[in-house]
Motif scaffolding. Structure first.
Motif, PDB file in Angstrom:
ATOM      1  N   ASP A 138      -1.005  -0.779   7.435  1.00 19.19           N
ATOM      2  CA  ASP A 138      -0.713  -0.722   5.993  1.00 19.19           C
ATOM      3  C   ASP A 138      -1.710   0.106   5.186  1.00 19.19           C
ATOM      4  OD1 ASP A 138       1.530  -2.367   6.370  1.00 19.19           O
ATOM      5  OD2 ASP A 138       0.309  -4.178   6.146  1.00 19.19           O
ATOM      6  N   LYS A 139      -2.660   0.738   5.874  1.00 21.81           N
ATOM      7  CA  LYS A 139      -3.567   1.627   5.159  1.00 21.81           C
ATOM      8  C   LYS A 139      -2.942   3.022   5.114  1.00 21.81           C
ATOM      9  CE  LYS A 139      -7.888  -0.796   5.672  1.00 21.81           C
ATOM     10  NZ  LYS A 139      -7.353  -2.041   6.167  1.00 21.81           N
ATOM     11  N   LYS A 140      -3.118   3.702   4.017  1.00 20.37           N
ATOM     12  CA  LYS A 140      -2.483   5.009   3.826  1.00 20.37           C
ATOM     13  C   LYS A 140      -3.320   6.116   4.465  1.00 20.37           C
ATOM     14  CE  LYS A 140      -0.158   3.656  -0.450  1.00 20.37           C
ATOM     15  NZ  LYS A 140       0.016   3.930  -1.896  1.00 20.37           N
ATOM     16  N   ILE A 141      -3.326   6.107   5.796  1.00 21.33           N
ATOM     17  CA  ILE A 141      -4.061   7.126   6.523  1.00 21.33           C
ATOM     18  C   ILE A 141      -3.181   7.693   7.635  1.00 21.33           C
ATOM     19  CG2 ILE A 141      -6.363   6.229   6.049  1.00 21.33           C
ATOM     20  CD1 ILE A 141      -6.304   4.939   8.794  1.00 21.33           C
ATOM     21  N   LEU A 200     -13.639   3.593   6.127  1.00 23.13           N
ATOM     22  CA  LEU A 200     -13.300   3.340   7.531  1.00 23.13           C
ATOM     23  C   LEU A 200     -14.415   3.813   8.453  1.00 23.13           C
ATOM     24  CD1 LEU A 200      -9.515   4.341   7.552  1.00 23.13           C
ATOM     25  CD2 LEU A 200     -10.485   2.034   7.581  1.00 23.13           C
ATOM     26  N   LEU A 241      -6.005  -1.068  10.833  1.00 18.20           N
ATOM     27  CA  LEU A 241      -5.520   0.082  10.066  1.00 18.20           C
ATOM     28  C   LEU A 241      -4.106  -0.100   9.526  1.00 18.20           C
ATOM     29  CD1 LEU A 241      -6.855   3.019  12.287  1.00 18.20           C
ATOM     30  CD2 LEU A 241      -7.893   2.031  10.238  1.00 18.20           C
ATOM     31  N   ILE A 292     -10.985   6.060   1.121  1.00 17.69           N
ATOM     32  CA  ILE A 292     -10.488   5.222   2.217  1.00 17.69           C
ATOM     33  C   ILE A 292     -11.106   5.648   3.540  1.00 17.69           C
ATOM     34  CG2 ILE A 292      -8.452   4.528   3.533  1.00 17.69           C
ATOM     35  CD1 ILE A 292      -6.821   4.825   0.960  1.00 17.69           C
TER      36      ILE A 292
END
Length: 267
Positions: A35-38, A63, A33, A59
């Motif tokens: 660097d994922k914008k979550i 996932l 996860l 996104i």
């Protein structure tokens, strides 16, 4: 920046499954996860995983698909709602001793008798006036904000008090359907009840959130408390962003969240 009220998909799911190395699993999830914008929280323990994620719909759904491809997490039922912004400040992945605590050892946690009732089936029973004992397993402040019409509750301040009500629970007769926000508390409770000889209780599949999504909120009164910055959801699963007293959790609808009047007077 997220703008409209469906810009952010909020996804929650859990699974009671043996995880031999929660630490390694948590590291694997963190790395994936990165660097994922979550935003959200993921709790991992030897008894399973509890997932709450928020972000762009594309996104989040990708996932979910990846979690479902994992042998341990292929059966997770993800529940969805939307908001105009993420209800979490950041993403947090933590290893915990339990994904939900009942303060009692539940030895059959991986072999719980999953006695689910589908939201639409429950609605049909209620529409027909069938005698269903609706049991709210949530905390008092959640019940006060909203619950099913004619539902009963255990008058508990914290979920770990549920086990103390075993004598009361054994006296309940008829068709019992337990419910909580997303299902995780009820499933842990079912494991404990099974060990105490109660095998007939049912669990609302996917909890209140799934019921509101599948039935448009028929037979529900009030709002549903959630454990993030949305505070509560209305029958249409829209966030209210209400202000609550941080001590007693009563709705005070003010930017000054120091305490409500009653809590200020009591100290």
């Amino acid at each position: 920046m997220l703008q409209d009220n469906k810009a952010c998909l909020n996804s929650t799911g859990y699974e009671f499954i043996r995880i031999d190395s929660p630490k390694n699993t948590a590291i694997e999830i963190k790395n994936f996860l990165k660097d994922k914008k979550i935003f959200g929280t993921i709790y991992v323990s030897v008894e399973g995983i509890n997932i709450n994620l928020a972000g762009e719909e594309k996104i989040i759904k990708s996932l979910e698909e990846i979690f479902h491809q994992h042998e341990l997490f292929k059966n997770i039922l993800f529940k969805h709602s939307y908001s105009d912004r993420p209800p979490f400040k950041k993403l947090k992945v933590k290893v915990k001793s339990e994904i939900i605590s009942i303060k009692k050892e539940v030895n059959n946690i991986f072999n719980i008798k999953k006695n689910y009732i589908d939201p639409k089936e429950l609605k049909k029973k209620l529409d027909n006036g069938e005698n269903v004992y609706l049991l709210d397993t949530r905390n008092n402040y959640e019940v006060n904000i909203g619950t099913f019409k004619n539902a009963k509750n255990l008058n508990i301040l914290k979920f770990d008090e549920f086990a103390d009500k075993i004598d009361e629970l054994k006296k309940i007769e008829g068709e019992v359907v337990m419910f909580c926000t997303g299902g995780i508390r009820c499933e842990k409770a079912l494991g404990y009840l099974n060990e105490k000889g109660i095998n007939s209780f049912k669990q609302l599949k996917g909890g209140i959130i799934n019921y509101l999504k599948e039935t448009n909120g028929n037979h529900w009164s009030g709002e549903c408390f959630v454990f993030d910055d949305r505070i509560t959801l209305d029958k249409n699963l829209n966030p209210t962003y209400k202000e609550l007293c941080p001590k007693c959790q009563k709705v005070i609808n003010t930017f000054d969240r120091t305490k409500c009047k009653e809590c200020m007077q009591s100290g």
